[in-house]
Design a protein around this motif. Sequence first.
Motif, PDB file in Angstrom:
ATOM      1  N   ALA A 106       0.838  -1.206   0.000  1.00 54.48           N
ATOM      2  CA  ALA A 106       0.000   0.000   0.000  1.00 54.48           C
ATOM      3  C   ALA A 106       0.870   1.253   0.000  1.00 54.48           C
ATOM      4  N   ALA A 107       1.930   1.244   0.806  1.00 53.31           N
ATOM      5  CA  ALA A 107       2.851   2.386   0.828  1.00 53.31           C
ATOM      6  C   ALA A 107       3.572   2.513  -0.508  1.00 53.31           C
ATOM      7  N   LEU A 108       3.993   1.383  -1.066  1.00 50.56           N
ATOM      8  CA  LEU A 108       4.688   1.400  -2.351  1.00 50.56           C
ATOM      9  C   LEU A 108       3.782   1.918  -3.468  1.00 50.56           C
ATOM     10  N   ASP A 109       2.507   1.629  -3.391  1.00 46.92           N
ATOM     11  CA  ASP A 109       1.576   2.156  -4.385  1.00 46.92           C
ATOM     12  C   ASP A 109       1.609   3.684  -4.397  1.00 46.92           C
ATOM     13  N   LEU A 110       1.677   4.288  -3.222  1.00 47.13           N
ATOM     14  CA  LEU A 110       1.772   5.754  -3.161  1.00 47.13           C
ATOM     15  C   LEU A 110       3.109   6.249  -3.693  1.00 47.13           C
ATOM     16  N   VAL A 111       4.166   5.503  -3.418  1.00 41.51           N
ATOM     17  CA  VAL A 111       5.477   5.868  -3.975  1.00 41.51           C
ATOM     18  C   VAL A 111       5.382   5.889  -5.495  1.00 41.51           C
ATOM     19  N   TYR A 112       4.776   4.850  -6.065  1.00 40.71           N
ATOM     20  CA  TYR A 112       4.641   4.801  -7.526  1.00 40.71           C
ATOM     21  C   TYR A 112       3.735   5.902  -8.057  1.00 40.71           C
ATOM     22  N   ASP A 113       2.697   6.251  -7.328  1.00 42.75           N
ATOM     23  CA  ASP A 113       1.858   7.386  -7.759  1.00 42.75           C
ATOM     24  C   ASP A 113       2.725   8.624  -7.998  1.00 42.75           C
ATOM     25  N   GLY A 114       3.518   8.981  -7.005  1.00 42.99           N
ATOM     26  CA  GLY A 114       4.363  10.165  -7.114  1.00 42.99           C
ATOM     27  C   GLY A 114       5.438  10.012  -8.163  1.00 42.99           C
ATOM     28  N   PHE A 115       6.021   8.829  -8.246  1.00 40.67           N
ATOM     29  CA  PHE A 115       7.097   8.602  -9.183  1.00 40.67           C
ATOM     30  C   PHE A 115       6.614   8.715 -10.624  1.00 40.67           C
ATOM     31  N   VAL A 116       5.496   8.069 -10.915  1.00 43.83           N
ATOM     32  CA  VAL A 116       4.969   8.089 -12.280  1.00 43.83           C
ATOM     33  C   VAL A 116       4.570   9.508 -12.690  1.00 43.83           C
ATOM     34  N   VAL A 117       3.943  10.242 -11.783  1.00 45.39           N
ATOM     35  CA  VAL A 117       3.587  11.632 -12.097  1.00 45.39           C
ATOM     36  C   VAL A 117       4.855  12.429 -12.422  1.00 45.39           C
ATOM     37  N   SER A 158     -12.274  -7.617  -4.932  1.00 47.11           N
ATOM     38  CA  SER A 158     -12.989  -8.153  -6.089  1.00 47.11           C
ATOM     39  C   SER A 158     -13.875  -7.110  -6.759  1.00 47.11           C
ATOM     40  N   THR A 159     -14.147  -6.016  -6.075  1.00 48.41           N
ATOM     41  CA  THR A 159     -14.953  -4.942  -6.667  1.00 48.41           C
ATOM     42  C   THR A 159     -14.085  -3.847  -7.287  1.00 48.41           C
ATOM     43  N   GLY A 160     -12.763  -4.024  -7.226  1.00 49.54           N
ATOM     44  CA  GLY A 160     -11.863  -3.065  -7.838  1.00 49.54           C
ATOM     45  C   GLY A 160     -11.395  -1.958  -6.913  1.00 49.54           C
ATOM     46  N   ASP A 161     -11.756  -2.039  -5.649  1.00 51.19           N
ATOM     47  CA  ASP A 161     -11.346  -1.012  -4.695  1.00 51.19           C
ATOM     48  C   ASP A 161      -9.965  -1.337  -4.118  1.00 51.19           C
ATOM     49  N   LEU A 162      -9.235  -0.275  -3.815  1.00 50.30           N
ATOM     50  CA  LEU A 162      -7.970  -0.416  -3.111  1.00 50.30           C
ATOM     51  C   LEU A 162      -8.222  -0.088  -1.650  1.00 50.30           C
ATOM     52  N   GLY A 163      -7.817  -0.958  -0.748  1.00 47.63           N
ATOM     53  CA  GLY A 163      -8.080  -0.779   0.670  1.00 47.63           C
ATOM     54  C   GLY A 163      -7.483   0.484   1.254  1.00 47.63           C
ATOM     55  N   HIS A 164      -6.496   1.038   0.597  1.00 48.84           N
ATOM     56  CA  HIS A 164      -5.838   2.252   1.078  1.00 48.84           C
ATOM     57  C   HIS A 164      -6.244   3.468   0.249  1.00 48.84           C
ATOM     58  N   GLY A 165      -7.236   3.311  -0.607  1.00 51.13           N
ATOM     59  CA  GLY A 165      -7.683   4.399  -1.473  1.00 51.13           C
ATOM     60  C   GLY A 165      -7.960   5.666  -0.674  1.00 51.13           C
ATOM     61  N   GLY A 166      -7.486   6.777  -1.154  1.00 49.59           N
ATOM     62  CA  GLY A 166      -7.668   8.050  -0.473  1.00 49.59           C
ATOM     63  C   GLY A 166      -6.569   8.385   0.508  1.00 49.59           C
ATOM     64  N   SER A 167      -5.685   7.435   0.794  1.00 43.51           N
ATOM     65  CA  SER A 167      -4.569   7.712   1.703  1.00 43.51           C
ATOM     66  C   SER A 167      -3.592   8.664   1.030  1.00 43.51           C
ATOM     67  N   THR A 168      -3.049   9.565   1.826  1.00 43.49           N
ATOM     68  CA  THR A 168      -2.119  10.549   1.269  1.00 43.49           C
ATOM     69  C   THR A 168      -0.700  10.388   1.797  1.00 43.49           C
ATOM     70  N   THR A 169      -0.513   9.472   2.738  1.00 42.88           N
ATOM     71  CA  THR A 169       0.824   9.215   3.264  1.00 42.88           C
ATOM     72  C   THR A 169       1.082   7.721   3.242  1.00 42.88           C
ATOM     73  N   GLU A 170       2.336   7.361   3.196  1.00 35.36           N
ATOM     74  CA  GLU A 170       2.700   5.948   3.222  1.00 35.36           C
ATOM     75  C   GLU A 170       2.201   5.278   4.502  1.00 35.36           C
ATOM     76  N   LYS A 171       2.410   5.959   5.634  1.00 33.63           N
ATOM     77  CA  LYS A 171       1.946   5.385   6.904  1.00 33.63           C
ATOM     78  C   LYS A 171       0.436   5.243   6.925  1.00 33.63           C
ATOM     79  N   GLY A 172      -0.264   6.227   6.382  1.00 33.28           N
ATOM     80  CA  GLY A 172      -1.723   6.151   6.304  1.00 33.28           C
ATOM     81  C   GLY A 172      -2.171   4.996   5.425  1.00 33.28           C
ATOM     82  N   ALA A 173      -1.505   4.805   4.295  1.00 34.73           N
ATOM     83  CA  ALA A 173      -1.836   3.696   3.402  1.00 34.73           C
ATOM     84  C   ALA A 173      -1.558   2.356   4.079  1.00 34.73           C
ATOM     85  N   ALA A 174      -0.426   2.258   4.763  1.00 31.17           N
ATOM     86  CA  ALA A 174      -0.079   1.011   5.474  1.00 31.17           C
ATOM     87  C   ALA A 174      -1.095   0.722   6.585  1.00 31.17           C
ATOM     88  N   ASP A 175      -1.453   1.747   7.331  1.00 27.98           N
ATOM     89  CA  ASP A 175      -2.434   1.578   8.416  1.00 27.98           C
ATOM     90  C   ASP A 175      -3.784   1.107   7.876  1.00 27.98           C
TER      91      ASP A 175
END
Length: 178
Positions: A106-117, A158-175
């Motif tokens: 989940a934290a890495l997903d946010l890293v990739y968000d910023g990196f790709v942008v 299975s519905t396409g949601d990410l459990g950390h969707g809307g998180s803005t920090t790595e720690k928030g996404a991990a939590d």
Amino acid sequence: MAFTTPGLSGSDATTVIDALQERLSALNDLHLTLKHIHWNVVGPNFIGVHEMIDPQVELVRGYADTLAERIATLGGSPSGTAKAIEHDRSWDDYSIGRDTVQAHLAALDLVYDGFVVSHRNAIETTGKVDPVTEDILIGQTAELEKFQWFVRAHLESSTGDLGHGGSTTEKGAADAVR
């Protein structure tokens, strides 16, 4: 700068080199972050994620080498030191230590968000003056987006949601996914 590639002005080469140096530092930081995750991921599915990360580390290292060589081709001097990473950094250091597969992904997903942008921003900057560099960055971005998809596949319901969707920090996404 004593030279640049034929057909590119010195000022355009400087623009491209500056963009590539920032991306070089970001790639060097990303490969270290990926290795950190590789060493610190625990729990169910550990081995699959542990082994999934290593090829990405090698790919990112190769991308850094490609950008460094492009900088040199354009007449610049690539800087691959820890000091260069720190100097060029506009992002926070990775903040998760020993933790579960889900937390790290989940934290890495946010890293990739910023990196790709940021890579896409470099595509926009370089594409205006150097389509060769733009092409290099486009190819790298496509593969990085694919790897992010691999990460998200571990997190997606299975519905396409990410459990950390809307998180803005790595720690928030991990939590959010623990």
